[in-house]
Write a protein that holds these residues in place. Structure first.
Motif, PDB file in Angstrom:
ATOM      1  N   ARG A  62       0.847  -1.204   0.000  1.00 35.05           N
ATOM      2  CA  ARG A  62       0.000   0.000   0.000  1.00 35.05           C
ATOM      3  C   ARG A  62       0.877   1.247   0.000  1.00 35.05           C
ATOM      4  NH1 ARG A  62      -5.426  -1.051   1.674  1.00 35.05           N
ATOM      5  NH2 ARG A  62      -5.675  -3.092   2.633  1.00 35.05           N
ATOM      6  N   ARG A  63       0.258   2.402  -0.287  1.00 33.22           N
ATOM      7  CA  ARG A  63       1.013   3.657  -0.335  1.00 33.22           C
ATOM      8  C   ARG A  63       1.718   3.950   0.991  1.00 33.22           C
ATOM      9  NH1 ARG A  63      -3.116   7.560  -2.655  1.00 33.22           N
ATOM     10  NH2 ARG A  63      -3.855   5.894  -3.978  1.00 33.22           N
ATOM     11  N   ASP A  64       1.114   3.518   2.117  1.00 35.70           N
ATOM     12  CA  ASP A  64       1.733   3.789   3.419  1.00 35.70           C
ATOM     13  C   ASP A  64       2.812   2.763   3.769  1.00 35.70           C
ATOM     14  OD1 ASP A  64       0.415   1.475   4.111  1.00 35.70           O
ATOM     15  OD2 ASP A  64      -0.928   2.388   5.570  1.00 35.70           O
ATOM     16  N   GLY A  65       3.103   1.863   2.839  1.00 34.17           N
ATOM     17  CA  GLY A  65       4.182   0.901   3.051  1.00 34.17           C
ATOM     18  C   GLY A  65       3.729  -0.428   3.642  1.00 34.17           C
ATOM     19  N   SER A  66       2.466  -0.529   4.049  1.00 37.97           N
ATOM     20  CA  SER A  66       1.979  -1.785   4.634  1.00 37.97           C
ATOM     21  C   SER A  66       1.637  -2.789   3.523  1.00 37.97           C
ATOM     22  CB  SER A  66       0.758  -1.517   5.527  1.00 37.97           C
ATOM     23  OG  SER A  66      -0.282  -0.985   4.743  1.00 37.97           O
ATOM     24  N   PRO A  67       1.650  -4.094   3.874  1.00 39.75           N
ATOM     25  CA  PRO A  67       1.394  -5.105   2.840  1.00 39.75           C
ATOM     26  C   PRO A  67      -0.053  -5.070   2.359  1.00 39.75           C
ATOM     27  CG  PRO A  67       1.669  -6.118   5.014  1.00 39.75           C
ATOM     28  CD  PRO A  67       1.952  -4.660   5.181  1.00 39.75           C
ATOM     29  N   TYR A  68      -0.260  -5.308   1.063  1.00 34.08           N
ATOM     30  CA  TYR A  68      -1.619  -5.337   0.507  1.00 34.08           C
ATOM     31  C   TYR A  68      -1.990  -6.784   0.191  1.00 34.08           C
ATOM     32  CZ  TYR A  68      -5.642  -4.055  -2.408  1.00 34.08           C
ATOM     33  OH  TYR A  68      -6.907  -3.917  -2.926  1.00 34.08           O
ATOM     34  N   TYR A  69      -2.983  -7.280   0.911  1.00 35.85           N
ATOM     35  CA  TYR A  69      -3.472  -8.640   0.710  1.00 35.85           C
ATOM     36  C   TYR A  69      -4.803  -8.537  -0.029  1.00 35.85           C
ATOM     37  CZ  TYR A  69      -0.157  -9.525   4.497  1.00 35.85           C
ATOM     38  OH  TYR A  69       0.976  -9.587   5.272  1.00 35.85           O
ATOM     39  N   CYS A  70      -4.875  -9.139  -1.186  1.00 34.70           N
ATOM     40  CA  CYS A  70      -6.108  -8.964  -1.969  1.00 34.70           C
ATOM     41  C   CYS A  70      -6.427 -10.215  -2.773  1.00 34.70           C
ATOM     42  CB  CYS A  70      -5.947  -7.757  -2.894  1.00 34.70           C
ATOM     43  SG  CYS A  70      -4.555  -7.923  -4.017  1.00 34.70           S
ATOM     44  N   LEU A  71      -7.627 -10.264  -3.294  1.00 34.03           N
ATOM     45  CA  LEU A  71      -8.061 -11.354  -4.164  1.00 34.03           C
ATOM     46  C   LEU A  71      -8.302 -10.778  -5.555  1.00 34.03           C
ATOM     47  CD1 LEU A  71     -10.470 -13.364  -1.823  1.00 34.03           C
ATOM     48  CD2 LEU A  71      -8.002 -13.619  -2.158  1.00 34.03           C
ATOM     49  N   PRO A  72      -8.092 -11.550  -6.613  1.00 29.93           N
ATOM     50  CA  PRO A  72      -8.009 -13.008  -6.641  1.00 29.93           C
ATOM     51  C   PRO A  72      -6.644 -13.573  -6.248  1.00 29.93           C
ATOM     52  CG  PRO A  72      -7.688 -12.162  -8.849  1.00 29.93           C
ATOM     53  CD  PRO A  72      -8.023 -10.981  -7.971  1.00 29.93           C
ATOM     54  N   VAL A  73      -6.727 -14.819  -5.725  1.00 29.46           N
ATOM     55  CA  VAL A  73      -5.563 -15.686  -5.545  1.00 29.46           C
ATOM     56  C   VAL A  73      -5.983 -17.029  -6.138  1.00 29.46           C
ATOM     57  CG1 VAL A  73      -4.325 -17.046  -3.798  1.00 29.46           C
ATOM     58  CG2 VAL A  73      -4.592 -14.588  -3.470  1.00 29.46           C
ATOM     59  N   ILE A  74      -5.038 -17.744  -6.736  1.00 27.40           N
ATOM     60  CA  ILE A  74      -5.346 -19.133  -7.118  1.00 27.40           C
ATOM     61  C   ILE A  74      -4.299 -20.069  -6.525  1.00 27.40           C
ATOM     62  CG2 ILE A  74      -6.537 -18.610  -9.323  1.00 27.40           C
ATOM     63  CD1 ILE A  74      -3.856 -19.834 -10.643  1.00 27.40           C
ATOM     64  N   HIS A  75      -4.750 -21.297  -6.239  1.00 26.60           N
ATOM     65  CA  HIS A  75      -3.816 -22.373  -5.900  1.00 26.60           C
ATOM     66  C   HIS A  75      -4.037 -23.456  -6.943  1.00 26.60           C
ATOM     67  CE1 HIS A  75      -1.523 -25.434  -3.942  1.00 26.60           C
ATOM     68  NE2 HIS A  75      -2.586 -26.230  -3.926  1.00 26.60           N
ATOM     69  N   ASP A  76      -2.953 -23.801  -7.647  1.00 23.13           N
ATOM     70  CA  ASP A  76      -3.063 -24.845  -8.676  1.00 23.13           C
ATOM     71  C   ASP A  76      -2.411 -26.110  -8.134  1.00 23.13           C
ATOM     72  OD1 ASP A  76      -2.999 -26.498 -10.829  1.00 23.13           O
ATOM     73  OD2 ASP A  76      -2.147 -25.038 -12.226  1.00 23.13           O
ATOM     74  N   PRO A  77      -3.217 -27.104  -7.718  1.00 26.54           N
ATOM     75  CA  PRO A  77      -2.641 -28.319  -7.131  1.00 26.54           C
ATOM     76  C   PRO A  77      -1.872 -29.146  -8.154  1.00 26.54           C
ATOM     77  CG  PRO A  77      -5.016 -28.572  -7.388  1.00 26.54           C
ATOM     78  CD  PRO A  77      -4.687 -27.163  -7.806  1.00 26.54           C
ATOM     79  N   ASN A  78      -2.073 -28.888  -9.444  1.00 25.74           N
ATOM     80  CA  ASN A  78      -1.376 -29.653 -10.483  1.00 25.74           C
ATOM     81  C   ASN A  78       0.102 -29.292 -10.573  1.00 25.74           C
ATOM     82  OD1 ASN A  78      -3.875 -30.932 -11.734  1.00 25.74           O
ATOM     83  ND2 ASN A  78      -4.373 -28.746 -11.758  1.00 25.74           N
ATOM     84  N   THR A  79       0.421 -28.066 -10.165  1.00 25.29           N
ATOM     85  CA  THR A  79       1.821 -27.620 -10.250  1.00 25.29           C
ATOM     86  C   THR A  79       2.350 -27.171  -8.885  1.00 25.29           C
ATOM     87  OG1 THR A  79       1.146 -25.345 -10.671  1.00 25.29           O
ATOM     88  CG2 THR A  79       1.459 -26.726 -12.610  1.00 25.29           C
TER      89      THR A  79
END
Ligand SMILES: N[C@@H](CCC(=O)N[C@@H](CS)C(=O)NCC(=O)O)C(=O)O
Length: 254
Positions: A62-79
């Motif tokens: 984020r602009r204030d230096g804090s981490p930005y946690y957002c979606l989308p996220v994917i988990h691909d179990p094939n790889t």
């Protein structure tokens, strides 16, 4: 192939998905005909999904230096891959599951599409005070509280006071329409041969705009004055885009 796990944010409208950024990947997975299952995560739980469940680095800062946690996220179990950030996810899907008929980034379009997204973001700012306050109304309780708090902070006033009224409404609404008029003028179906940005087939660029149109339609409500007007702008382009992308909406919705 095992289904890809796709993390999305729910809302309280049955059968509706609303988040513009997650729509990009929902469309992409459906377009590429990749099997997936959706895991629904409320806003206040996204950080713990990153740090405790999936143990992945933040999407950005984020602009204030804090981490930005957002979606989308994917988990691909094939790889064994777990990633965030929609353009990075889309590039991963193309690379890992190449299909020339269903490319999100047809050859040599990465740079052009990046420039397209940047220009699109710069132009479409005026829509924010109309759409963002409406999103609060469609979120479930835990996300609503988080959303009102964080968005009030970013607008610098209570989110409930952000939606324009009176003369300000007319002026800002006109600006929003003009912004989309510029984007409308980018399309040249005669030369490209199709309803989409790059012609007959959709690319990631269409999923970016399509995701924002879904966001707008769901936040305003299909029968609202705002969406009815928006849907009529520019020869009905924006409602038609949602219609043209309908085959890629999929069925895995809340
Ligand atoms: N650059 C990211 C942005 C994703 C993003 O901002 N997602 C929103 C939902 S549409 C989010 O999760 N925001 C988390 C928050 O506001 O805390 C992408 O393209 O995936």
């Amino acid at each position: 192939m095992q289904p890809i796990v796709f993390y999305d944010i729910p809302c309280k409208i049955a059968g509706a998905t609303w988040s513009p950024n997650t729509w990009r990947i929902r469309y992409a997975l459906n377009y590429k005909q990749l099997p997936y299952t959706t895991v629904w995560i409320e806003y206040p739980d996204i950080a713990a999904l990153y740090t405790e469940t999936l143990k992945i680095p933040p999407c950005s800062t984020r602009r204030d230096g804090s981490p930005y946690y957002c979606l989308p996220v994917i988990h691909d179990p094939n790889t064994g891959t777990t990633i965030s950030d929609s353009p990075i996810i889309a590039a991963y899907l193309d690379k890992t599951y190449p299909d020339p008929e269903r490319a999100l980034f047809p050859p040599n379009t990465h740079t052009l599409q990046k420039a397209f997204r940047s220009a699109y973001d710069e132009i479409t700012g005026p829509m924010a005070p109309f759409v963002i306050p409406k999103v609060a109304d469609i979120l479930r309780a835990p996300s609503e509280v988080y959303f009102v708090e964080t968005r009030s902070k970013s607008f610098g006033k209570p989110l409930r006071e952000v939606f324009p009224t009176g003369e300000e409404y007319t002026e800002k609404w006109e600006k929003t329409k003009n912004a989309f008029g510029k984007i409308d003028a980018w399309y040249c179906a005669e030369e490209s041969g199709g309803p989409f940005v790059a012609g007959r087939n959709p690319t990631f660029a269409d999923f970016v705009i399509g995701g924002e149109m879904q966001w707008t339609r769901v936040a305003f409500g299909e029968d609202s004055k705002e969406w009815k007007e928006w849907a009529s702008w520019h020869g009905g382009r924006w409602a038609k885009l949602i219609e043209d992308l309908k085959p890629y909406e999929g069925e895995d919705q809340v």
